[in-house]
Design a protein around this motif. Sequence first.
Motif, PDB file in Angstrom:
ATOM      1  N   GLU A  16       0.826  -1.194   0.000  1.00  0.00           N
ATOM      2  CA  GLU A  16       0.000   0.000   0.000  1.00  0.00           C
ATOM      3  C   GLU A  16       0.869   1.257   0.000  1.00  0.00           C
ATOM      4  O   GLU A  16       1.943   1.287   0.600  1.00  0.00           O
ATOM      5  N   ASN A  44      -3.456   0.617  -3.595  1.00  0.00           N
ATOM      6  CA  ASN A  44      -3.007  -0.770  -3.528  1.00  0.00           C
ATOM      7  C   ASN A  44      -3.090  -1.307  -4.956  1.00  0.00           C
ATOM      8  O   ASN A  44      -4.091  -1.889  -5.357  1.00  0.00           O
ATOM      9  N   LEU A  65     -12.853   2.659  -3.316  1.00  0.00           N
ATOM     10  CA  LEU A  65     -13.630   2.366  -2.116  1.00  0.00           C
ATOM     11  C   LEU A  65     -13.723   3.614  -1.246  1.00  0.00           C
ATOM     12  O   LEU A  65     -12.716   4.074  -0.699  1.00  0.00           O
ATOM     13  N   LEU A 123     -12.988  -1.648   5.257  1.00  0.00           N
ATOM     14  CA  LEU A 123     -12.391  -1.331   3.957  1.00  0.00           C
ATOM     15  C   LEU A 123     -10.935  -1.768   3.805  1.00  0.00           C
ATOM     16  O   LEU A 123     -10.571  -2.315   2.753  1.00  0.00           O
ATOM     17  N   SER A 172      -9.686  -4.300   0.797  1.00  0.00           N
ATOM     18  CA  SER A 172      -8.580  -3.962  -0.095  1.00  0.00           C
ATOM     19  C   SER A 172      -7.520  -5.059  -0.099  1.00  0.00           C
ATOM     20  O   SER A 172      -7.010  -5.456  -1.159  1.00  0.00           O
ATOM     21  N   LYS A 173      -7.195  -5.567   1.077  1.00  0.00           N
ATOM     22  CA  LYS A 173      -6.188  -6.639   1.185  1.00  0.00           C
ATOM     23  C   LYS A 173      -6.654  -7.902   0.471  1.00  0.00           C
ATOM     24  O   LYS A 173      -5.878  -8.528  -0.277  1.00  0.00           O
ATOM     25  N   SER A 182      -6.498  -7.479  -3.244  1.00  0.00           N
ATOM     26  CA  SER A 182      -5.126  -7.505  -3.753  1.00  0.00           C
ATOM     27  C   SER A 182      -4.631  -8.933  -3.936  1.00  0.00           C
ATOM     28  O   SER A 182      -3.846  -9.212  -4.852  1.00  0.00           O
ATOM     29  N   SER A 192      -6.761  -4.251  -8.037  1.00  0.00           N
ATOM     30  CA  SER A 192      -6.246  -3.041  -7.400  1.00  0.00           C
ATOM     31  C   SER A 192      -7.355  -2.308  -6.659  1.00  0.00           C
ATOM     32  O   SER A 192      -8.546  -2.534  -6.899  1.00  0.00           O
ATOM     33  N   SER A 193      -6.966  -1.410  -5.782  1.00  0.00           N
ATOM     34  CA  SER A 193      -7.956  -0.590  -5.081  1.00  0.00           C
ATOM     35  C   SER A 193      -7.341   0.739  -4.692  1.00  0.00           C
ATOM     36  O   SER A 193      -6.114   0.882  -4.600  1.00  0.00           O
ATOM     37  N   ARG A 229      -8.446   3.705  -1.672  1.00  0.00           N
ATOM     38  CA  ARG A 229      -9.343   4.190  -0.634  1.00  0.00           C
ATOM     39  C   ARG A 229      -8.997   5.640  -0.364  1.00  0.00           C
ATOM     40  O   ARG A 229      -7.822   6.018  -0.391  1.00  0.00           O
ATOM     41  N   SER A 239     -14.995 -10.013  -0.874  1.00  0.00           N
ATOM     42  CA  SER A 239     -14.095  -9.973  -2.029  1.00  0.00           C
ATOM     43  C   SER A 239     -14.433 -11.079  -3.029  1.00  0.00           C
ATOM     44  O   SER A 239     -14.291 -10.887  -4.242  1.00  0.00           O
TER      45      SER A 239
END
Length: 219
Positions: free
Chosen positions: A2, A18, A28, A41, A45-46, A49, A54-55, A57, A207
């Motif tokens: 990140e 990320n 997000l 959140l 995200s984790k 990934s 990808s993400s 925040r 996810s």
Amino acid sequence: MEEKIKIKFNPELDAILNIKDGKFGLILAHGMRDDFDKGILPFISKKLSEKKISSVRFRFPFKINNSKVVDEIGTLDESYLTVWRYVKEKFDNITWLVGGIDIGSKTAIRSTGLMMMDTDTIPAIVSLNYPLYPPNRPELVEASTLGAVMGDALFIQASNSNQGSFDRLKNSINMMIPHADIKKINHADHEFNIENKTHDRVAFWISNDIERYIRSVFG
């Protein structure tokens, strides 16, 4: 890994990238009571990934200013649009979906109209715990934002949300946007807390729903 960044706005927007070696990414936005680095959140995200999704925040201005009063709709929408334009420019090899939890969800939905004016395309939506009414006030249903959904959309709703149970939201979606998909997280509250379950475990389920949705929309 990140990466914390600042995105030009007034005030500058705190964001966490990320970026993975994959075709898709998801914006997000946080809700009224959580933040971009707290609650569910970071775990979503984790988990994304790990699937090479990808993400990004980011933090709305009212949180940056430590205010308990949510920004006006125009400010929320413009800040979301700013983040979307940023990732579209910096990572144009990624197909970006838009989403968020609670008010972040409503802002993502509203912002798609502005995004369409930019690119003539409508990004797909991932809505987490859409706030159908204020906490514990089901008589004050406000579903007009759902009418702004013009393209593909996935709603992931907690069964025990005090701002819009799964059944209440499903009925509204079936009437207003029957093409949208909706998934339920059983025994979860509006922050996706489940007794005896970690956020990591709940984010794993969320996810998986997101990954399946991306496959169904994009093949």
